[in-house]
Enzyme design. Sequence first.
Site, PDB file in Angstrom:
ATOM      1  N   SER A 149       2.063  -2.636   8.817  1.00  0.00           N
ATOM      2  CA  SER A 149       1.840  -3.963   8.230  1.00  0.00           C
ATOM      3  C   SER A 149       2.194  -3.980   6.751  1.00  0.00           C
ATOM      4  O   SER A 149       2.796  -4.933   6.252  1.00  0.00           O
ATOM      5  CB  SER A 149       0.388  -4.402   8.437  1.00  0.00           C
ATOM      6  OG  SER A 149      -0.526  -3.678   7.628  1.00  0.00           O
ATOM      7  N   LYS A 150       1.857  -2.921   6.037  1.00  0.00           N
ATOM      8  CA  LYS A 150       2.133  -2.878   4.603  1.00  0.00           C
ATOM      9  C   LYS A 150       3.597  -2.555   4.303  1.00  0.00           C
ATOM     10  O   LYS A 150       4.156  -3.061   3.327  1.00  0.00           O
ATOM     11  CB  LYS A 150       1.203  -1.869   3.925  1.00  0.00           C
ATOM     12  CG  LYS A 150      -0.257  -2.300   3.935  1.00  0.00           C
ATOM     13  CD  LYS A 150      -0.461  -3.637   3.231  1.00  0.00           C
ATOM     14  CE  LYS A 150      -1.917  -4.010   3.096  1.00  0.00           C
ATOM     15  NZ  LYS A 150      -2.129  -5.282   2.372  1.00  0.00           N
ATOM     16  N   TYR A 166      -1.881  -0.222  10.157  1.00  0.00           N
ATOM     17  CA  TYR A 166      -2.023  -0.601   8.753  1.00  0.00           C
ATOM     18  C   TYR A 166      -0.751  -0.251   7.977  1.00  0.00           C
ATOM     19  O   TYR A 166      -0.242  -1.060   7.189  1.00  0.00           O
ATOM     20  CB  TYR A 166      -3.234   0.101   8.136  1.00  0.00           C
ATOM     21  CG  TYR A 166      -3.503  -0.283   6.710  1.00  0.00           C
ATOM     22  CD1 TYR A 166      -4.186  -1.454   6.408  1.00  0.00           C
ATOM     23  CD2 TYR A 166      -3.074   0.511   5.651  1.00  0.00           C
ATOM     24  CE1 TYR A 166      -4.443  -1.820   5.096  1.00  0.00           C
ATOM     25  CE2 TYR A 166      -3.314   0.158   4.339  1.00  0.00           C
ATOM     26  CZ  TYR A 166      -4.003  -1.008   4.068  1.00  0.00           C
ATOM     27  OH  TYR A 166      -4.245  -1.371   2.770  1.00  0.00           O
ATOM     28  N   SER A 191       0.844  -1.204   0.000  1.00  0.00           N
ATOM     29  CA  SER A 191       0.000   0.000   0.000  1.00  0.00           C
ATOM     30  C   SER A 191       0.869   1.240   0.000  1.00  0.00           C
ATOM     31  O   SER A 191       1.983   1.238   0.566  1.00  0.00           O
ATOM     32  CB  SER A 191      -0.902   0.021   1.240  1.00  0.00           C
ATOM     33  OG  SER A 191      -1.597   1.259   1.335  1.00  0.00           O
TER      34      SER A 191
END
Length: 255
Positions: free
Chosen positions: A169-170, A166, A140
């Site tokens: 994690s990406k 998030y 992302s």
Amino acid sequence: MNMYNSEMLTNRVALVTGGAGGIGRAVSEALARCGARVVAADISEPEDSLAHPGIESRLLDITVRGDIQDCVAEIVRRFGQLDILVNVAGVVSTGSAEHLQEAEWDRTIDINLKGTFLCCQAVIPHMRRQGFGRIVNLGSVIGKNGGNPRPWLNPQEQDQASNVAYGVSKAGVHIMTSFLAKELASSGVTVNAVAPGPVASAMTQNFPSSLRDLIPVGRMGTAAEVAAAVLFLAAPQSSFISGETLDVNGGIWCD
């Protein structure tokens, strides 16, 4: 020569995680249109039937190692091979770092990062043995740009947009892609990632309009545009590309 023809992936077998969602469905259909046999796996059944006869659905929880291993073993047993893995399955997490709960951090990392790794790990021995493989991970733009929101201007943007869990994690998916690309290069396996920007979907219905207006091309992306990037990296002609994280973000972030 048109590299995206209906026979480009004939005799190839693909596993797409998150196959019931918008991007996962688009990826599954793109691969199937080019001749691949596709297993679209997801934690829930698709809301309606998949649009191509070359796609079949399967339940899969990517946080459970045994479930992943069983899925991969079943595919290899049935088809004799597993050539393409596309890791789409993931969750969105929103809000501020100050109010982020530990359980939400763990959930996001477990699904987006650990789950992606477990899927990659499960296919490695099969791809090594056959001397061929394509792994494409979904990263992302949030894993690169520190987040889309501008909380110094409007704290509500952060409340409605992807958070630090998030993004971490990406970002982890991006660096994992680089590591695996080097480890698997000599086995004929390429490992790449696609890093979408804001994509119109059920998961982004609350995406702030103030952030959408910052996208240089003037709109959010589509699942089909992300699928086209995945298809490019899965194509036989992309065999000299490995370790790449391909941005598909409408110009919102350039590196």
